[in-house]
Design an enzyme around this catalytic site. Structure first.
Site, short mmCIF file in Angstrom:
data_model
loop_
_atom_site.label_atom_id
_atom_site.label_comp_id
_atom_site.label_asym_id
_atom_site.label_seq_id
_atom_site.Cartn_x
_atom_site.Cartn_y
_atom_site.Cartn_z
CG HIS A 17 0.68 1.03 2.83
ND1 HIS A 17 1.63 1.88 2.33
CD2 HIS A 17 1.06 0.77 4.11
CE1 HIS A 17 2.53 2.14 3.27
NE2 HIS A 17 2.20 1.47 4.36
CD GLU A 18 -0.82 -0.72 6.79
OE1 GLU A 18 0.24 -1.37 6.89
OE2 GLU A 18 -0.93 0.46 7.17
CB ILE A 19 -2.57 -6.68 1.87
CG1 ILE A 19 -3.84 -6.78 2.73
CG2 ILE A 19 -2.30 -7.99 1.13
CD1 ILE A 19 -5.13 -6.93 1.95
#
Length: 165
Positions: free
Chosen positions: A133-135
């Site tokens: 999600h964050e990448i």
């Protein structure tokens, strides 16, 4: 440490790829501390520098209070399992709404720590979902882009209605 304003969807900055960090200095440590404070105040379990309008590849996660927060600088997915899982996701940039997103069940990432040392980490479950999600966010891919068009449109309408009320 400062709580910084969070960029809200549909701000265009959320769709811009972040630049790699090249200076592992006090400025980076201050950014990581501000990200943690901002994430905890949101509240959230993960945040990226683009969420506060800083286009750098920095992620802070805190999934277990006993372990504490972890900072990932220039993270990249090196391997992803063929097995997939569904997990409910949301964003500090789009508070109040969430939906199930399909992600790889396990991933291996490479990243630098706050001092510039290189690391590798394998994860599964929630941690693997958070890494992906964050990448994605660092790559300019907002989480709702992983939903079907119909689900995305419904979610955006719900968010817009909540934002007006």
């Amino acid at each position: 440490m400062t709580i910084r304003p969070i960029v809200r969807y549909p701000d265009r900055r959320l769709a811009m790829p972040a630049r790699p960090v090249t200076a592992f200095d006090d400025g980076l440590r201050e950014l990581a501390a501000d990200l943690l404070e901002t994430m905890l105040a949101a509240p959230g379990i993960g945040i990226t520098a683009p969420h506060i309008g800083v286009p750098l590849r920095v992620v802070v996660l805190e999934l277990d209070a006993r372990i504490g927060a972890q900072t990932y600088v220039n993270p990249a997915i090196e391997w992803a399992s063929p097995e997939m899982i569904l997990h409910r996701e949301g964003s500090v940039s789009m508070p109040g709404v969430n939906d199930e997103v399909q992600r790889h069940a396990r991933v291996r990432i490479s990243y630098h720590d706050i001092d510039g040392a290189m690391h590798s980490e394998e994860s599964d479950g929630l941690r693997a979902v958070c890494h992906q999600h964050e990448i994605d966010q660092l790559d300019g891919v907002f989480w709702i882009q992983r939903l079907s068009r119909l689900k995305r449109e419904r979610l955006v309408k719900k968010y817009e209605k909540m934002s007006r009320d």
